[in-house]
Design a protein around this motif. Structure first.
Motif, mmCIF file in Angstrom:
data_model
loop_
_atom_site.group_PDB
_atom_site.id
_atom_site.type_symbol
_atom_site.label_atom_id
_atom_site.label_comp_id
_atom_site.label_asym_id
_atom_site.label_seq_id
_atom_site.Cartn_x
_atom_site.Cartn_y
_atom_site.Cartn_z
ATOM 1 N N CYS A 402 57.500 -106.284 82.736
ATOM 2 C CA CYS A 402 57.991 -104.979 82.786
ATOM 3 C C CYS A 402 57.894 -104.328 84.115
ATOM 4 C CB CYS A 402 58.133 -104.018 81.555
ATOM 5 S SG CYS A 402 56.400 -103.417 81.410
ATOM 6 N N ARG A 427 64.628 -99.089 85.463
ATOM 7 C CA ARG A 427 63.909 -98.339 84.623
ATOM 8 C C ARG A 427 64.642 -97.641 83.411
ATOM 9 N NH1 ARG A 427 58.352 -97.984 86.684
ATOM 10 N NH2 ARG A 427 58.012 -100.411 86.884
ATOM 11 N N GLN A 428 65.882 -97.334 83.926
ATOM 12 C CA GLN A 428 66.877 -96.622 83.166
ATOM 13 C C GLN A 428 67.167 -97.421 81.906
ATOM 14 O OE1 GLN A 428 67.837 -93.526 84.167
ATOM 15 N NE2 GLN A 428 68.539 -93.555 82.166
ATOM 16 N N ILE A 430 65.625 -99.778 80.544
ATOM 17 C CA ILE A 430 64.093 -100.320 79.778
ATOM 18 C C ILE A 430 63.582 -99.319 78.820
ATOM 19 C CG2 ILE A 430 61.923 -101.273 80.219
ATOM 20 C CD1 ILE A 430 63.082 -102.640 82.611
ATOM 21 N N TYR A 432 60.220 -98.590 76.769
ATOM 22 C CA TYR A 432 58.814 -99.158 76.706
ATOM 23 C C TYR A 432 57.861 -98.403 75.873
ATOM 24 C CZ TYR A 432 53.992 -100.465 78.764
ATOM 25 O OH TYR A 432 53.002 -100.583 78.685
ATOM 26 N N TYR A 456 64.712 -89.809 81.011
ATOM 27 C CA TYR A 456 65.522 -90.931 80.945
ATOM 28 C C TYR A 456 67.022 -90.518 80.994
ATOM 29 C CZ TYR A 456 61.968 -94.417 79.681
ATOM 30 O OH TYR A 456 60.781 -95.389 79.519
#
Lengths: 668, 382
Positions: A402, A427-428, A430, A432, A456
């Motif tokens: 990631c 990142r948006q 994903i 985690y 987010y």
């Protein structure tokens, strides 16, 4: 340092000989060790313990099981003398818990070790704190390290041990003062199945030596190894008894159903009124009913009419987990996973598009080669399970996949991108959830959710419903103003999971999401994971609950930084050579110790109160051999049959074999 | 308007900012660190770093036994700096007491003290001091000189019209004390300590805040969010500066309430200078945080940075007293520039037209420190 725990081999041998290897049942257990009367504990308006009475005998392993937030930790803290009860009393050998603190060993969920001291230094510190002489510390220290198979690592820094090893060291440190009572609050959370078994083997031996052990665990197969178990719910103890008593208490029979489409079969069978309960375990369904024959007929009829092929139905005794889930469902009602408010369209992708990909992935930390050439691919809509012992390199692999840490070498693909994983655009998409610390303890639950929704970029119009969903999913509706740090571990995990998926990611990384989560909530987790995958989300998950791992579409088994097996759960299991024999004996622990001494130890493992033995020869003669061997030791074999090899059997065999071949570099 | 608020609320930086504010609100240690040390240190420094000397124990040998000698002794007592402890018969005993540390000073009047005066000669008295603490001794001798001077003046005045017609008036320098007419030492100290405090507190609090997520372990989860490094850092620095700049008001309040520090210039200008000083401190703290894994480490590191900054600043001691090579260092010390600005505004009422060189240097420092430390910190995040 070198001289600290040096001891001549013959002394060790003598130590080992003087140990009592007898089966716990044989010791006299007349003396009452712990007596709890009318115990209550309130935290402001919240009453965590609401009148608990318990009596625990000397030398007993007593299990405290119950869902997250049942009040188990409060009971432990009172017994450990760390906290005073609101009313009621807890006596240990007739004295108050506070007075007997010196004869109590208390192991909490968090590691209580000095990370920058070595194994030997940690033990010496604990011993000197209690005024033990250096010779005594050496003698006892070496004895426990030997017992835990850790005597090779006296110079290793505690911070560099794997999770399972840390817990064993913490236990050794608690034991060096030779306490009469051992309190263990979820000691094996986050510890891999092999280490968990070793940990429990140790407990069995300590109990045989007369030590009283009280233990809480979210793993019900471990609870089967207790002498007695109490089921706690909402601050009250509901049932107490031996695991066998608890199992038979419900009067239900269990059917193991193996069918083609398990999740559909589960939904269908849940609707059938005459079946008491239906639970999914790995590659099978456990159907609970009063009458096994009628239940089998009903099941077959139901599945046939839905066009689901039934592979096998086998009747058996219910497990502790069956009972636990059934009782909790009765007390709590079914945990409904609220429907996730989907607000975004999933992008159309080419079939078989790769969401997460790694080619020849390596990671070196200085001299230490943590990840050695991993190749894996996870497609959209697929659930990929990464399994492995503590310290096998799973978390390092996830962090590289990631983009959290740089790979030493190798090619990566993530969410249709070949690089630039750090951009907010990637990142948006994903989600985690890290192994620990995925929420801010000093914020309230709502503030945490608000933060993650905001960061987010969940549109403000959707935030309210997304946060409401996360609260409901966690079973914390209306309690958003609680400080996150005050939540029990299992609940925190649920909130963290909710927080990780509010922005509807298309790739989801979950590092031990269900660790420390109670069985009922774990089912809700996996329901949600399956739903996300059905929508097309790629999920990469790690877990130490291997029956959960059976729900993955594909698996990778990691040992010492390498992927040693990959495939569907069926393929991975099929690759394991040998046949599995399940034995139901009168003295499981003793039988396990005996067989482990006689054959390769990876072949023998305890599953609850049953013994799994992997043999290479023909099944019938193998069973006869085993029965004879055990009978000679005075152990009665009640039942013996061939069983399908489960993922956990494969895991144990692979990890033990790797260890035997000296491959497990992380530990050596 | 409503739309704008909505937009701001939707900004990622604002979300991060809100989170930091919420966290600090619950962090009692953080709030205590904001309020307690500045208050306590200002009061302590204001009182303790006061070089004024009072109540020195004075021994007297009066062989003159005259009106004149008694008047001079009275003048010593009236100054408040000296207090007569014992009268001695001989200088030898006085000398013994002095060396035993039972006295701080002694005054010896010769038998012909009054007569000398009457003869129009210069009357001589001997003044002895325990000079083990050279600083105190120096100050005390200055006091004694001043007392005798003013005694002389008085004496001449009262006699001038009557007896000593045409006598020359002894020369005396007339000193005009500007800006601090009461020679209140605390004013000098407080305006200097203010700068030290802003930097010191800024460094410590910022280092703590920056290292916290690393220490607790939440930094990973944060890094996996779409938040860019600059957003994370900005959201951490801005609330820190806002909260720390409250210390400026707190310090001014303490100065005004306890030490009567005046305000002759622009409060706004002083506040702006204070914010620059805080920024420099935050930058320094962030820099330390990049080298530390825990709060303790960061705080230990700050021990290497903060005391030199405080000492080589001229905030509490005169720069003129330092060796030349060390004086050069004070020019690259933000505390020095802030002290100059604070003294200028508070005591002299100076405006931006006079203070702009110091303000400019302060600004350059603040931005360089913040810029480099943020870059360093970001590198570390990646």
């Amino acid at each position: 340092m070198e001289a600290l725990l040096e001891i001549t081999p013959d002394v060790v041998a003598r130590e080992m000989l003087t140990m009592d290897w007898d089966e716990p049942q044989t010791i006299e257990r007349s003396a009452t060790a712990i007596k709890i009367r009318g115990l209550r504990k309130s935290y402001g308006a919240l009453e965590a313990v609401r009148g608990v009475d318990l009596e625990i005998q000397r030398g007993e392993i007593f299990g405290l099981i119950g869902p997250d937030g049942a009040g188990k930790t409060s009971v432990f803290q009172i017994l450990g003398g760390v906290m005073q009860p609101t009313t009621g009393e807890a006596k240990i050998f007739g004295q108050s818990a506070r007075e007997t603190r010196s004869s109590i060993g208390y192991l909490t969920q968090a590691f209580s070790l000095y990370q920058d001291l070595s194994v030997a230094e940690n033990m010496r510190y604990m011993g000197e704190l209690r005024g033990l002489s250096r010779a005594e510390i050496q003698r006892r220290g070496m004895r426990y390290l030997k017992l835990f198979d850790m005597d090779r690592f006296t110079d290793r820094l505690a911070g560099r041990l794997s999770g399972g090893m840390k817990q064993k060291l913490a236990l050794a440190c608690a034991l060096i003062t030779e306490p009469k009572v051992l309190l263990l609050d979820e000691p094996t959370t986050g510890v891999d199945p092999v280490s968990r078994r070793e940990f429990w083997d140790t407990l069995a031996q300590l109990s045989a030596d007369g030590m009283t052990i009280v233990v809480a665990t979210p793993y019900l197969d471990e609870a089967e190894r207790c002498h007695r178990v109490a089921l706690m719910h909402d601050g009250v103890i509901h049932q107490t008894g031996t695991p066998a008593q608890l199992r038979h208490h419900s009067g239900l029979k269990r059917l193991e159903v193996r069918a083609a489409d398990l999740s559909r079969a589960e939904t269908l069978l849940c609707k059938v009124e005459s079946l008491a309960d239906v639970q999914r375990f790995g590659d099978r369904l456990d159907v609970m009913a009063r009458n096994a024959e009628t239940a089998e007929a009903i099941t077959r009829a139901t599945l046939r009419s839905a066009g689901i092929a039934v592979n096998e139905i086998r009747a058996g005794a219910p497990t502790l987990e069956n009972t636990f889930v059934a009782i909790l469902r009765e007390l709590n009602g079914e945990v409904n996973t609220p429907a996730f408010p989907v607000r975004r369209k999933f992008r159309d992708r080419a079939p078989n598009a790769i969401a997460i990909g790694a080619h020849e992935l390596h990671k070196r930390f200085g001299k230490f080669h943590a990840v050695k050439g991993i190749n894996l691919e996870v497609k959209y809509g697929e659930i990929y399970g990464l399994l492995g012992a503590n310290g096998a390199g799973k978390t390092t692999t996830i962090k590289m996949l990631c983009g959290l840490i740089e790979a030493t070498s190798g090619e990566l693909t993530l969410a249709d991108e070949k690089g630039g994983f750090r951009s907010s655009f990637v990142r948006q998409r994903i989600g985690y959830m890290s192994q620990k610390f995925s929420l801010y303890d000093d914020l309230t639950i709502s503030e945490n959710l608000d933060f993650f929704a905001g960061v987010y970029g969940v549109p403000p119009a959707e935030r309210a419903e997304k946060m409401q969903w996360a609260l409901e999913f966690s079973g914390l509706a209306g309690r958003g103003n609680m400080l996150t740090g005050s939540l029990p571990g299992g609940w925190k995990q649920r909130v963290a999971f909710g927080a990780a998926i509010m922005h509807e990611p298309s790739v989801l990384f979950l590092d031990e999401p269900t660790s420390g989560v109670d069985p009922l909530a774990r089912r809700a987790f996996w329901q949600m994971i399956n739903r996300l995958a059905d929508r097309g989300v790629a999920v990469l998950v790690t877990t130490h609950y291997l029956e959960e791992a059976e729900q993955c579409n594909r698996l990778g088994l990691m040992v010492a930084g390498e992927l040693v097996a990959q495939g569907t759960p069926t393929e991975v299991k099929a690759a394991q050579r040998g046949q599995l024999i399940e034995l139901n004996t009168s003295a499981p622990q003793q039988a396990a110790n005996l067989l482990k001494a006689e054959m390769e130890s990876w072949r023998v493992s305890l599953f609850g109160d049953r013994l799994h033995v992997i043999v290479d020869e023909e099944v019938l003669s193998a069973i006869q051999n085993l029965q004879q061997r055990l009978r000679r030791a005075g152990i009665d074999v009640r039942d013996a049959y061939e069983e399908r090899i489960s993922l956990e059997d494969v895991f144990i065999a692979v990890v033990e074999q790797a260890r035997r071949e000296g491959k497990v570099a992380a530990e050596d | 308007m409503k739309n704008l608020i909505h937009k701001i609320r939707g900004l990622r930086v604002f979300v991060l900012f809100l989170k930091e504010m919420r966290q600090s609100r619950r962090d009692r240690k953080f709030i205590a660190a904001l309020i307690l040390p500045p208050t306590v240190q200002l009061i302590l420094f204001g009182f303790a770093l006061n070089p004024n000397v009072t109540d020195l124990r004075l021994g007297v040998v009066d062989d003159s036994r005259s009106v004149l000698s008694r008047e001079l002794i009275a003048a010593f007592e009236a100054s408040g700096s000296f207090r007569v402890k014992t009268y001695f018969a001989s200088p030898t005993v006085l000398g013994q007491e002095l060396s035993a540390g039972k006295l701080d000073a002694g005054i010896i009047f010769p038998p012909d003290f009054a007569r000398q005066r009457e003869r129009g000669e210069t009357a001589k008295v001997q003044f002895v001091l325990d000079a083990v603490n050279s600083n105190t001794a120096g100050i005390a001798s200055g006091y004694a000189q001043r007392i005798i001077n003013s005694f002389n003046q008085q004496f001449f005045k009262s006699e001038a019209g009557v007896k000593l017609d045409g006598a020359t008036t002894p020369l005396s320098a007339r000193v005009a004390l500007l800006y601090n007419p009461g020679l209140r030492n605390s004013w000098f100290i407080l305006t200097g300590v203010l700068g030290i405090l802003l930097i010191l507190n800024g460094t410590l609090v910022a280092a703590g805040a920056m290292v916290k997520e690393k220490e607790v372990g939440t930094v990973e989860q944060l890094l996996m969010t779409p938040a860019a490094a600059w957003e994370i850092i900005t959201a951490k620095i801005v609330p820190l500066c806002l909260l720390l700049s409250l210390d400026i008001w707190l310090a001014l309040g303490v100065g005004w309430l306890v030490f009567d520090v005046p305000l002759h210039g622009s409060l706004l200008l002083l506040y702006c200078a204070g914010v620059l000083c805080v920024l420099a401190g935050v930058g320094l703290g962030t820099f330390l945080a990049t080298f530390s894994r825990s709060l303790q480490q960061a705080q230990l590191l700050s021990f290497f940075v903060n005391p030199p900054l405080a000492m080589i600043s001229g905030a509490t001691t005169p720069i003129e007293a330092m060796p030349m090579w060390m004086q050069a260092f004070t020019w690259i010390n933000p505390v020095r520039h802030f002290s100059t600005v604070a003294r200028g505004i508070l005591l002299k009422g100076a405006g931006i037209e006079i203070l702009f060189p110091n303000l400019l240097v302060l600004m350059v420092f603040a931005f360089i420190l913040v810029f480099f430390s943020a870059r360093q910190f970001r590198k570390q995040l990646g």
